[in-house]
Design a protein around this motif. Structure first.
Motif, PDB file in Angstrom:
ATOM      1  N   THR A 245       9.223 -18.132  13.736  1.00 59.96           N
ATOM      2  CA  THR A 245       8.307 -17.016  13.437  1.00 59.96           C
ATOM      3  C   THR A 245       8.652 -16.418  12.076  1.00 59.96           C
ATOM      4  O   THR A 245       9.808 -16.443  11.634  1.00 59.96           O
ATOM      5  N   ARG A 246       7.631 -15.886  11.430  1.00 64.23           N
ATOM      6  CA  ARG A 246       7.786 -15.107  10.202  1.00 64.23           C
ATOM      7  C   ARG A 246       7.062 -13.788  10.451  1.00 64.23           C
ATOM      8  O   ARG A 246       5.852 -13.699  10.296  1.00 64.23           O
ATOM      9  N   ILE A 247       7.824 -12.798  10.877  1.00 63.75           N
ATOM     10  CA  ILE A 247       7.255 -11.529  11.322  1.00 63.75           C
ATOM     11  C   ILE A 247       7.346 -10.511  10.192  1.00 63.75           C
ATOM     12  O   ILE A 247       8.453 -10.093   9.819  1.00 63.75           O
ATOM     13  N   PRO A 248       6.223 -10.091   9.634  1.00 62.61           N
ATOM     14  CA  PRO A 248       6.293  -9.111   8.548  1.00 62.61           C
ATOM     15  C   PRO A 248       6.596  -7.705   9.053  1.00 62.61           C
ATOM     16  O   PRO A 248       6.274  -7.356  10.198  1.00 62.61           O
ATOM     17  N   ASP A 249       7.223  -6.930   8.199  1.00 60.94           N
ATOM     18  CA  ASP A 249       7.273  -5.482   8.385  1.00 60.94           C
ATOM     19  C   ASP A 249       6.041  -4.906   7.692  1.00 60.94           C
ATOM     20  O   ASP A 249       5.598  -5.419   6.667  1.00 60.94           O
ATOM     21  N   MET A 250       5.499  -3.835   8.252  1.00 61.33           N
ATOM     22  CA  MET A 250       4.319  -3.205   7.681  1.00 61.33           C
ATOM     23  C   MET A 250       4.648  -1.784   7.218  1.00 61.33           C
ATOM     24  O   MET A 250       5.337  -1.040   7.923  1.00 61.33           O
ATOM     25  N   LEU A 251       4.152  -1.432   6.038  1.00 56.82           N
ATOM     26  CA  LEU A 251       4.159  -0.033   5.598  1.00 56.82           C
ATOM     27  C   LEU A 251       2.775   0.504   5.898  1.00 56.82           C
ATOM     28  O   LEU A 251       1.780   0.049   5.325  1.00 56.82           O
ATOM     29  N   VAL A 252       2.701   1.437   6.846  1.00 54.95           N
ATOM     30  CA  VAL A 252       1.409   1.971   7.263  1.00 54.95           C
ATOM     31  C   VAL A 252       1.344   3.469   6.999  1.00 54.95           C
ATOM     32  O   VAL A 252       2.363   4.165   7.003  1.00 54.95           O
ATOM     33  N   MET A 253       0.120   3.942   6.772  1.00 51.40           N
ATOM     34  CA  MET A 253      -0.145   5.364   6.560  1.00 51.40           C
ATOM     35  C   MET A 253      -1.164   5.811   7.586  1.00 51.40           C
ATOM     36  O   MET A 253      -2.083   5.052   7.932  1.00 51.40           O
ATOM     37  N   SER A 254      -1.015   7.018   8.087  1.00 44.70           N
ATOM     38  CA  SER A 254      -1.999   7.527   9.037  1.00 44.70           C
ATOM     39  C   SER A 254      -3.350   7.658   8.346  1.00 44.70           C
ATOM     40  O   SER A 254      -3.435   7.926   7.145  1.00 44.70           O
ATOM     41  N   SER A 255      -4.398   7.464   9.106  1.00 40.67           N
ATOM     42  CA  SER A 255      -5.747   7.585   8.543  1.00 40.67           C
ATOM     43  C   SER A 255      -5.987   8.984   7.991  1.00 40.67           C
ATOM     44  O   SER A 255      -6.645   9.156   6.947  1.00 40.67           O
ATOM     45  N   ASP A 256      -5.464   9.988   8.673  1.00 36.41           N
ATOM     46  CA  ASP A 256      -5.646  11.363   8.203  1.00 36.41           C
ATOM     47  C   ASP A 256      -4.999  11.562   6.837  1.00 36.41           C
ATOM     48  O   ASP A 256      -5.576  12.191   5.939  1.00 36.41           O
ATOM     49  N   ALA A 257      -3.768  11.028   6.661  1.00 36.84           N
ATOM     50  CA  ALA A 257      -3.091  11.169   5.374  1.00 36.84           C
ATOM     51  C   ALA A 257      -3.832  10.369   4.295  1.00 36.84           C
ATOM     52  O   ALA A 257      -3.965  10.828   3.156  1.00 36.84           O
ATOM     53  N   TRP A 258      -4.317   9.199   4.664  1.00 34.83           N
ATOM     54  CA  TRP A 258      -5.069   8.370   3.711  1.00 34.83           C
ATOM     55  C   TRP A 258      -6.307   9.103   3.199  1.00 34.83           C
ATOM     56  O   TRP A 258      -6.623   9.061   2.008  1.00 34.83           O
ATOM     57  N   GLU A 259      -6.964   9.787   4.103  1.00 30.61           N
ATOM     58  CA  GLU A 259      -8.184  10.502   3.727  1.00 30.61           C
ATOM     59  C   GLU A 259      -7.907  11.752   2.901  1.00 30.61           C
ATOM     60  O   GLU A 259      -8.822  12.302   2.274  1.00 30.61           O
ATOM     61  N   ARG A 260      -6.656  12.195   2.879  1.00 31.46           N
ATOM     62  CA  ARG A 260      -6.287  13.340   2.035  1.00 31.46           C
ATOM     63  C   ARG A 260      -6.104  12.942   0.576  1.00 31.46           C
ATOM     64  O   ARG A 260      -5.947  13.788  -0.290  1.00 31.46           O
ATOM     65  N   LEU A 261      -6.105  11.636   0.314  1.00 26.96           N
ATOM     66  CA  LEU A 261      -6.004  11.133  -1.050  1.00 26.96           C
ATOM     67  C   LEU A 261      -7.401  10.878  -1.601  1.00 26.96           C
ATOM     68  O   LEU A 261      -8.245  10.297  -0.902  1.00 26.96           O
ATOM     69  N   ASP A 262      -7.649  11.289  -2.825  1.00 27.33           N
ATOM     70  CA  ASP A 262      -8.945  10.931  -3.402  1.00 27.33           C
ATOM     71  C   ASP A 262      -8.906   9.445  -3.783  1.00 27.33           C
ATOM     72  O   ASP A 262      -7.862   8.780  -3.692  1.00 27.33           O
ATOM     73  N   ALA A 263     -10.041   8.890  -4.186  1.00 26.13           N
ATOM     74  CA  ALA A 263     -10.147   7.449  -4.407  1.00 26.13           C
ATOM     75  C   ALA A 263      -9.134   6.948  -5.425  1.00 26.13           C
ATOM     76  O   ALA A 263      -8.500   5.894  -5.233  1.00 26.13           O
ATOM     77  N   ALA A 264      -8.959   7.698  -6.515  1.00 25.46           N
ATOM     78  CA  ALA A 264      -8.021   7.280  -7.554  1.00 25.46           C
ATOM     79  C   ALA A 264      -6.584   7.274  -7.029  1.00 25.46           C
ATOM     80  O   ALA A 264      -5.799   6.363  -7.342  1.00 25.46           O
ATOM     81  N   ASP A 265      -6.251   8.253  -6.205  1.00 27.74           N
ATOM     82  CA  ASP A 265      -4.888   8.311  -5.677  1.00 27.74           C
ATOM     83  C   ASP A 265      -4.672   7.290  -4.560  1.00 27.74           C
ATOM     84  O   ASP A 265      -3.545   6.818  -4.362  1.00 27.74           O
TER      85      ASP A 265
END
Length: 341
Positions: A245-265
């Protein structure tokens, strides 16, 4: 059906432990942030400071702050300060933390497609793994989980997992029959071992050394770094390169935090994440090379004449069953196949 992340901890307790970084103490969106009053994003993980993935996360945080001229600050909570992966995922859904690093199959409770990353021989080589994981198709998949409460920013390799034992080389599936093998607490891993006729033993990683030493288990499975960084090479002298197996680690962000960023950010953060993955590739390769050299000095034999075709054929039924049970797994396998082409 995918389900949104559900809380598994009392968020108020953890929020209190974060002190001034609690939600509501700074700008609500990146558009409101300034260097004097930055948007603070909290990233929790359970890796030690010297781990190469922890170092990549630190590089990510530094790049975000620099690229945003200090408007966005990623504050790190490593070493398991806020609990195990499952706990932090619950905190992510509560808005207590904004980002986390998690082993990809750990997200399967919230998006069953992520089971696919724990299945055997999904990737045929390291080169193919990187090609697929860096593809536009996979990037689109990582962003597709916004309705489930998180988005994937990037991935980090955790290497190819292989079997290691006290002194029994594993060259064919038959060599595993009847052996007691420590595995992670993942259904895909226990199913995989049972398909090969072995006895999967789920136990805490910290108990593995003593269990190998006393014969409570016959072996375990991980990447080469475990031999030196966790000293398992002292009690396990045969490392068989099954690379199942080759199991990746994921860096994830909550959808709420993602939506607090404007498009450029959003693009700024995404670029910083991708850059940290590129840096991680180099650090990971160096870590593996050093671990192999050190393990050989410890007397570990690396068994390379493994019949991987036989292992792939023997475990194919596991992949097929998951694809049939979970349409999301079939979907992700299709994405991988498309990116491979």
């Amino acid at each position: 059906m995918r389900k949104r992340l559900l809380s598994t901890v009392a968020a108020v307790v953890v929020t209190a432990s974060l002190g001034a970084c609690a939600p509501g103490s700074g700008p609500v969106t990146s558009a409101q942030a300034t260097p004097d009053n930055p948007l603070v994003l909290r990233l929790a993980h359970n890796l030690g400071d010297t781990h190469v993935t922890s170092q990549a996360l630190t590089a990510f945080a530094e790049e975000v702050e620099e690229a945003s001229d200090g408007r966005i600050v990623v504050r790190m909570y490593g070493n398991g300060q806020l609990g195990a992966e499952t706990h932090v995922l619950g905190q992510l859904s509560q808005g207590v933390v904004d980002m986390t690093r998690v082993s990809a199959p750990g997200l399967a409770n919230y998006d069953p497609g992520y089971h696919a990353f724990g299945l055997p021989y999904v990737f045929e080589s390291e080169e193919e793994y990187y090609e697929v994981m860096d593809s536009p198709e996979m990037a689109e998949y990582f962003r597709s989980t916004a309705e489930d409460g998180f988005v994937g920013l990037t991935y980090y390799s955790s290497g190819a997992r292989s079997f290691y034992t006290g002194d029994t080389p594993i060259r064919t599936p038959e060599d595993l029959r009847g052996l007691k093998i420590r595995v992670q607490d993942m259904r895909s891993q226990t199913d995989f071992l049972r398909e090969l006729g072995a006895a999967p033993i789920v136990m805490a990683f910290g108990d593995t050394y003593t269990s190998l030493q006393t014969g409570l288990i016959d072996g375990a499975e991980s990447n080469e770094t475990v031999l030196t960084q966790s000293a398992h090479g002292e009690v396990a002298k045969s490392f068989s390169m099954t690379e199942h197996t080759r199991i990746p680690d994921m860096l994830v962000m909550s959808s709420d935090a993602w939506e607090r960023l404007d498009a450029a950010d959003q693009e700024l953060v995404s670029e910083a994440a991708r850059a940290s993955t590129e840096e991680h590739k180099t650090m990971w390769a160096e870590s593996i090379e050093q671990s192999v050299a050190d393990a050989e000095e410890m007397g570990v034999e690396f068994v390379t004449d493994v019949d991987t075709d036989a292992f792939r054929e023997a475990t194919r039924p596991v992949v097929d069953r998951y694809a049939e049970e979970y349409p999301e797994v079939a979907e992700l396998l299709s994405v991988i196949e498309s990116a491979r082409e």
